[in-house]
Design an enzyme around this catalytic site. Structure first.
Site, short mmCIF file in Angstrom:
data_model
loop_
_atom_site.label_atom_id
_atom_site.label_comp_id
_atom_site.label_asym_id
_atom_site.label_seq_id
_atom_site.Cartn_x
_atom_site.Cartn_y
_atom_site.Cartn_z
N ALA A 13 0.86 -1.16 0.06
CA ALA A 13 0.06 -0.10 -0.09
C ALA A 13 0.88 1.26 0.14
CB ALA A 13 -0.99 -0.04 1.35
N LEU A 72 3.13 2.03 2.11
CA LEU A 72 3.38 2.25 3.65
C LEU A 72 4.46 1.39 3.97
CD1 LEU A 72 -0.35 2.46 4.70
CD2 LEU A 72 1.14 4.23 4.21
N SER A 73 5.50 0.77 3.08
CA SER A 73 6.64 0.28 3.49
C SER A 73 6.49 -0.90 4.65
CB SER A 73 7.53 1.15 4.11
OG SER A 73 8.77 0.79 4.16
N SER A 74 5.62 -1.86 4.17
CA SER A 74 5.59 -3.36 4.79
C SER A 74 6.84 -4.00 4.46
CB SER A 74 4.37 -3.94 4.14
OG SER A 74 4.65 -4.53 3.06
N GLU A 97 16.60 -5.51 -0.05
CA GLU A 97 15.51 -5.30 -1.04
C GLU A 97 16.09 -5.13 -2.35
OE1 GLU A 97 12.55 -2.77 0.81
OE2 GLU A 97 11.77 -2.42 -1.09
N ASP A 105 12.75 4.12 3.99
CA ASP A 105 12.01 3.28 4.63
C ASP A 105 12.70 2.63 5.66
OD1 ASP A 105 10.38 4.18 2.21
OD2 ASP A 105 10.47 2.18 1.34
N TYR A 148 9.28 3.82 -11.65
CA TYR A 148 10.27 4.22 -10.57
C TYR A 148 11.80 4.40 -11.46
CZ TYR A 148 13.04 3.96 -6.21
OH TYR A 148 14.04 4.13 -5.39
P1 ADP Z 1 5.09 -1.55 0.66
O1 ADP Z 1 6.64 -1.82 1.09
O2 ADP Z 1 4.85 -0.35 0.18
O3 ADP Z 1 4.01 -2.53 1.21
P2 ADP Z 1 6.64 -3.16 -1.43
O4 ADP Z 1 6.13 -3.82 -2.85
O5 ADP Z 1 7.92 -2.27 -1.48
O6 ADP Z 1 5.14 -2.48 -0.93
O7 ADP Z 1 6.49 -4.63 -0.73
C1 ADP Z 1 5.73 -5.47 -0.49
C2 ADP Z 1 6.21 -6.87 -0.74
O8 ADP Z 1 7.14 -7.03 0.69
C3 ADP Z 1 5.17 -7.80 -0.65
O9 ADP Z 1 4.71 -8.26 -1.94
C4 ADP Z 1 5.87 -9.00 -0.06
O10 ADP Z 1 6.89 -9.80 -0.85
C5 ADP Z 1 6.63 -8.15 0.93
N1 ADP Z 1 6.14 -8.47 2.22
C6 ADP Z 1 5.95 -7.39 3.17
N2 ADP Z 1 5.31 -7.75 4.32
C7 ADP Z 1 5.33 -8.96 4.41
C8 ADP Z 1 4.89 -9.93 5.24
N3 ADP Z 1 4.45 -9.48 6.60
N4 ADP Z 1 4.84 -11.17 4.90
C9 ADP Z 1 5.41 -11.60 3.77
N5 ADP Z 1 5.87 -10.89 2.88
C10 ADP Z 1 5.83 -9.34 3.11
MG MG Z 2 8.38 -1.08 0.05
#
Ligand code: ADP
Ligand code: MG
Length: 409
Positions: free
Chosen positions: A147, A149-151, A187, A199, A251
């Protein structure tokens, strides 16, 4: 591979319902129980690393510029324990496949999919000289995945901090700086998604009641006072639910334009340009590059002015700067999209002091600075705008500035 959100979105229905960050202690217990169920022993530690929003300073990190991110209360929780062999396992509540690999096979080309973010960090840490053992990792995230939001940094930084904890090393500032680099390498090189470092830095260095002014040229940082609630304000975050993958790699293309421009101007980074007006005149023959570089220069100026206002305690004052940032990203950098523009315009029409897309763009999330008593109105207006267009309901979060990566137990 199936990835799903760490928490259920609920459609807007009268009273505003936002994405719940959960209670950290309860979530730490939850991920510890999950670890015990899976591995038949308790974890040695549970750590958390947050997602983030960037207040202002977008697409400046790879130009050596300034950005001003803050941590969300929404975090990724990792339960970890060492193993007595060289095997690494990672399980995530947000993915249905479990990763298992050997410590010496976690690098570029060895790991694919989501596990590249988690396991890749251990590879990058070993490259940086960390002496790691095999380990089991169980992850659970409250950061919406994908989203903007840097998951990704949240999962990387939680695994990194977990590994440091298992190594018995205190995560002081110097260690955290090394971890920022390792997470960036993971990453970029293992997951194949180059990032500028914002991030990871905010995930590891954020403090509550502050935004992190990050200088992406020398990596110096400073906490800037940011406590919207104290000023009767709130930061509303809207996950547009849109993700427009551009075939030309939006990007990468923006990054290349900036690098080419820097080369033409004889500097390493656009940040190094002393005379922006002269530089823009020199680039006038290439309309696209001219626009991109103009965004970089004007955005840098907006970050500086935002910080001056926040240092002076003027939180309302930053609203117009946020909006100007959005317009620059929309018109000059061309990384916005219809959903982001609709959120920003609707928020402003409903009385937001300022609003902008945040993160890389082409979807992802937007932020709006609103009076605390207007949060519900703005959220409702955004939800209605979505509804009227037949789009799936947006995700809504309020974002009090929160702490960076930390050990919870
Ligand atoms: P954002 O960082 O904005 O959420 P990204 O595309 O940079 O989007 O990162 C998302 C990717 O990170 C996911 O597609 C997955 O591969 C990985 N990821 C993030 N959080 C998790 C999680 N809790 N479990 C598994 N994979 C994750
Ligand atoms: Mg990200």
């Amino acid at each position: 591979m199936r990835l799903f959100q760490g928490c259920a979105y609920r459609p807007y229905s009268g009273a505003m319902q936002t994405l719940d960050p959960g209670d950290p202690a309860a979530l730490a217990d939850e991920v510890a129980s999950r670890f015990e169920q899976l591995h038949g022993r308790p974890p040695q530690a549970v750590v958390a690393a947050p997602g983030r929003v960037n207040l202002i300073g977008e697409h400046l990190d790879y130009n050596g510029g300034l950005c001003l991110p803050m941590a969300l209360p929404h975090a990724t929780y990792a339960a970890v324990a060492a193993r007595d062999d060289d095997v690494v396992t990672v399980t995530s509540g947000q993915a249905d496949d479990r990763f298992e690999g050997r410590l010496d096979a976690l690098g570029p080309g060895d790991v694919s999919g989501w596990a590249a973010y988690a396991a890749g960090v251990l590879w990058a840490m070993r490259e940086d000289g960390w002496d790691l053992t095999g380990c089991d990792v169980v992850v659970e995230s409250r950061v919406p995945v994908g989203a903007g939001l840097s998951s990704s940094a949240a999962i990387e930084c939680s695994v990194a901090l977990g590994a440091v904890t298992l190594a018995g090393v205190e995560a002081d500032g110097a260690v955290r700086s090394r971890l920022v680099r390792a997470c960036m390498r993971a990453e970029a090189e293992v997951a194949g998604a180059p990032t500028g470092g914002m991030d990871q830095a905010v995930a590891l260095f954020a403090r509550a009641e502050a935004a992190l002014l990050l200088d992406c040229r020398d990596w110096s940082m400073r906490q800037v006072p940011w406590a919207p609630a104290a000023a009767g304000l709130a930061l509303l975050v809207v996950d547009t639910r849109a993700s427009h993958a551009l075939t030309d790699g939006g990007y990468g293309a923006r990054r290349r334009d900036c690098e080419d421009a820097a080369r033409r101007l004889g500097v390493e980074l656009l940040r190094d340009v002393d005379d922006p007006q002269a530089a823009l005149a020199e680039l006038a023959d290439d309309e696209r590059v001219h626009q991109r570089v103009r965004h970089v220069f004007t955005e840098l100026d907006r970050v500086r002015r935002t910080v001056e206002l926040l240092d002076a305690g003027d939180m309302d004052g930053i609203g117009p700067l946020l909006t100007a940032s959005h317009l620059s990203l929309r018109d000059d950098y061309e990384v916005s999209c219809e959903e982001l523009d609709v959120v920003v315009e609707t928020a402003l029409d409903t009385g937001a002091l300022g609003a902008r897309m945040t993160g890389g763009g082409f979807g992802g999330s937007a932020i709006a600075l609103v009076r605390a008593d207007a949060v519900e109105d703005v959220a409702a207006a955004v939800s209605d705008a979505y509804d009227g267009r037949g789009w799936p309901a947006p995700g809504l979060l309020t974002a009090p500035p929160s702490a960076g990566a930390r050990r919870l137990r």
